[in-house]
Design an enzyme around this catalytic site. Sequence first.
Site, PDB file in Angstrom:
ATOM      1  CG  HIS A   1      30.287  40.324  42.462  1.00 41.34           C
ATOM      2  ND1 HIS A   1      29.892  40.195  40.908  1.00 41.34           N
ATOM      3  CD2 HIS A   1      31.826  40.771  42.050  1.00 41.34           C
ATOM      4  CE1 HIS A   1      30.261  39.165  40.631  1.00 41.34           C
ATOM      5  NE2 HIS A   1      31.889  39.149  40.623  1.00 41.34           N
ATOM      6  CD  GLU A   2      34.096  41.310  44.806  1.00 40.51           C
ATOM      7  OE1 GLU A   2      34.091  39.751  44.846  1.00 40.51           O
ATOM      8  OE2 GLU A   2      35.051  41.647  43.941  1.00 40.51           O
TER       9      GLU A   2
ATOM     10  CG  HIS B   1      31.982  35.450  45.301  1.00 39.55           C
ATOM     11  ND1 HIS B   1      31.838  34.825  43.878  1.00 39.55           N
ATOM     12  CD2 HIS B   1      32.640  36.784  44.535  1.00 39.55           C
ATOM     13  CE1 HIS B   1      32.109  35.074  42.683  1.00 39.55           C
ATOM     14  NE2 HIS B   1      32.815  36.636  42.930  1.00 39.55           N
TER      15      HIS B   1
ATOM     16  CG  HIS C   1      39.918  39.099  35.568  1.00 45.32           C
ATOM     17  ND1 HIS C   1      39.283  40.788  35.553  1.00 45.32           N
ATOM     18  CD2 HIS C   1      38.313  38.159  36.547  1.00 45.32           C
ATOM     19  CE1 HIS C   1      38.513  40.757  36.459  1.00 45.32           C
ATOM     20  NE2 HIS C   1      37.860  39.625  36.780  1.00 45.32           N
TER      21      HIS C   1
ATOM     22  CE1 TYR D   1      33.943  37.886  37.453  1.00 45.96           C
ATOM     23  CE2 TYR D   1      35.220  37.440  35.566  1.00 45.96           C
ATOM     24  CZ  TYR D   1      35.129  37.282  36.924  1.00 45.96           C
ATOM     25  OH  TYR D   1      35.989  37.078  38.111  1.00 45.96           O
TER      26      TYR D   1
HETATM   27  C1  BJ2 Z   1      35.570  43.014  41.026  1.00 46.69           C
HETATM   28  C2  BJ2 Z   1      35.156  41.269  41.280  1.00 46.69           C
HETATM   29  C3  BJ2 Z   1      36.433  39.366  41.021  1.00 46.69           C
HETATM   30  C4  BJ2 Z   1      35.569  38.200  41.269  1.00 46.69           C
HETATM   31  C5  BJ2 Z   1      37.719  38.206  42.443  1.00 46.69           C
HETATM   32  C6  BJ2 Z   1      39.040  38.405  41.166  1.00 46.69           C
HETATM   33  C7  BJ2 Z   1      39.281  37.487  40.233  1.00 46.69           C
HETATM   34  C8  BJ2 Z   1      38.041  36.540  41.127  1.00 46.69           C
HETATM   35  C9  BJ2 Z   1      37.102  36.016  43.253  1.00 46.69           C
HETATM   36  C10 BJ2 Z   1      37.059  35.151  43.391  1.00 46.69           C
HETATM   37  C11 BJ2 Z   1      35.722  34.624  43.764  1.00 46.69           C
HETATM   38  C12 BJ2 Z   1      35.676  33.141  44.149  1.00 46.69           C
HETATM   39  C13 BJ2 Z   1      35.645  41.698  38.944  1.00 46.69           C
HETATM   40  C14 BJ2 Z   1      32.649  41.778  38.293  1.00 46.69           C
HETATM   41  C15 BJ2 Z   1      32.019  41.463  37.944  1.00 46.69           C
HETATM   42  C16 BJ2 Z   1      32.600  41.489  35.946  1.00 46.69           C
HETATM   43  C17 BJ2 Z   1      34.110  41.332  36.509  1.00 46.69           C
HETATM   44  C18 BJ2 Z   1      35.349  42.107  36.053  1.00 46.69           C
HETATM   45  N1  BJ2 Z   1      36.567  40.937  41.339  1.00 46.69           N
HETATM   46  N2  BJ2 Z   1      37.836  37.384  42.282  1.00 46.69           N
HETATM   47  N3  BJ2 Z   1      37.683  34.759  45.106  1.00 46.69           N
HETATM   48  N4  BJ2 Z   1      34.465  41.558  37.860  1.00 46.69           N
HETATM   49  O1  BJ2 Z   1      34.754  38.168  40.549  1.00 46.69           O
HETATM   50  O2  BJ2 Z   1      34.190  38.391  42.195  1.00 46.69           O
HETATM   51  O3  BJ2 Z   1      36.365  37.390  44.247  1.00 46.69           O
HETATM   52  O4  BJ2 Z   1      35.206  32.533  44.922  1.00 46.69           O
HETATM   53  O5  BJ2 Z   1      35.490  32.958  42.675  1.00 46.69           O
HETATM   54  O6  BJ2 Z   1      36.088  40.620  38.745  1.00 46.69           O
HETATM   55  O7  BJ2 Z   1      35.950  42.637  35.362  1.00 46.69           O
HETATM   56  O8  BJ2 Z   1      35.700  43.590  36.650  1.00 46.69           O
HETATM   57 ZN    ZN Z   2      33.020  37.727  41.263  1.00 42.43          ZN
END
Ligand code: BJ2
Ligand code: ZN
Length: 665
Positions: free
Chosen positions: A423-424, A427, A553, A563
Amino acid sequence: MNMFHNELAQAIEHKLLSMGTTGFWIVLLCTFTITSTSLGASSNNRDISAKYVSGDNPDEAEGFEFLQTYDKRASQECYLSVLSNWAYATNLTEENKQNLLERSLVYAEFQKEAWKNATSFAWKQFKNPSTRRLFKFLSILGTAALPTEKLKELNEISASMEDTYSTSKICPYSLQVVITDESENLDDDKSSSEEENCTLSLEPDITRILKKSQNYDELAYVWKAWRDSSGKKIRKRYERFVELSNDAARLNGFADMGEMWRESYESDTFLEDLENLWKQLLPLYENLHAYVRRKLISKYGNDKIRPDGPIPAHLLGNMWAQDWAGVQEFTEPYPGKPSLDVTPQMVEQNMTALDMFNISEEFFSSLGLKEMPPPFWEHSVIEKPTDREIVCHASAWDFCNGKDYRIKQCTDITMQDLITVHHEMGHIEYYLQYADQPSLFREGANPGFHEAVGDVLALSVSTPKHLKAISLLNEIADDPEGDINYLYSIALDKISFLPFGYLMDLWRWGIFSGNTSVEEMNTKWWELRLKYQGVCPPVKRTEEDFDPGAKYHIPGNTPYIRYFVSFVIQFQFHKALCEAAGHEGPLYKCDIYQSKEAGKLLSQVLQLGSSKPWTEAMKIMTGGKTNKMDAAPIIEYFDPLIQWLKEQNKNYTLGWTSNDPTICP
Ligand code: BJ2
Ligand code: ZN
């Protein structure tokens, strides 16, 4: 992640990020201010509270030049600013927080200056659509529109909420049992020894307990303890945070921050579209819910769960009941087949976090996509440090200089984390693919697109055939029962998530708009949890609690509807890429590994960044079939499982009722 978290912030602030006050760019801005004034622009009189502000300088060539110069400077300054965010997130010290806060203010000053100059142009009349789009993005100032004192307060609250959430600890259940048993003799010595032992953190300790424990009371204890030590402590700060965010949104011409966030989907029908998608997906969810509920009743007893009631939220293997992979082992449709959770094999093979990142990267390069560049491997934090506090919640970072990209993840050696690595990395791949766009277009086509990339690859990686090919499964059950088991395991990730992905921002939009008052924040949360997820809290919830704040979040201020969007459109992408790869047969069997054709199509879409409305990107991805979000592919993917579940559920109640959403009936 950068310091500005809202969606428009992604379109604007992320790009403008900390352009700083250093010479060159300011000089340029001043030049423009002077020029515009001499051309008669009334920059001082423009109404800051209008949306998409423009001025009366009609010179498109000059506007274009402005953008070019701006872009260079923006990238440089963005780099410095992201660096200060990274420093804080990977080492939560007071000093790093102060640096970050200072940097944010410097940056805001610059943003205001840039906005003033950008909005002196009559850009809405410009001929070139890309130029118009760049100005459109630039013409929303974001939180920098706030007066300095308020902005300072907002940034301080953001940093401190993130700190509280990320450093929260709870005591172990065993200790709690001892304390309750001997509570009469509790003396000072005990409480200090209690504190010494209260070191369980969300990642990895609490996450592991939620996933592995099948002790109802232990789960209820941990579930509550986490909420006491995270969300509850944040409540007051969050209330103020909402006020300040709304002030900012209004200064940008939006009714509230929720409306401002939704703007990044550039759609007048976004809310209706979401509701329609949810209606189409509800039967899938209800069938999964009813089946899992029955299995949970067998395990925990009908005194704990009613056959027509909601599911206690702590029994689903995840702190927020957002994915249910934890219950797979004892709810599997056809037990006794090779397990599809390859965690034991990963542990047995002594797999490291680095191995997991290598596996992921190899999949991207097998499609002909870009590999992670050397600075990624040099600077990413892929294991939880033991010498300091960090924000463990996994994230991907673009340092805006075309060189530096990083992931921060407290990687646990589990299949779930292997999927999160993909997932990461999705990005990062997006960042790499759109790196040649102007900085303002270095965003996803919409935020849901960004979330979908790594997940789409993970849909292939998770197939039994693929897991076998990479030696994570020894044998596969290639028969209809094995297929149902497989689809079920994916449904526990993907279908279970849908209502949670939807309700998070339904809740937040209600808070931002004022439709939900601060006195009913937590009650409203549980109403939505009941209505959409059909879950209930094992312990009575009141307005003393703040359960949304126990999910990253909310304190982290990352919009969440992305999401939900991603979980729908990733199946559209999967279908399109599978077709490009020449896949034949059911969608759930497709593995796009090594397909250069699939890679080419994906990269075509990713390279666009946000230079075009997402509907155009969707059209390219689907070969012209649609420019909309569409639930048909996810329904098609799960069809055999849905038929199977319907059969299983035919004599049972679907759905749930409860008189009180704040406690399990
Ligand atoms: C594990 C994942 C986020 C993500 C992180 C934290 C918040 C944004 C980013 C952004 C990326 C970008 C996450 C995965 C699916 C459901 C959700 C959850 N962490 N973020 N900088 N997930 O989206 O990767 O890395 O460029 O916008 O939160 O609830 O676990
Ligand atoms: Zn993400």
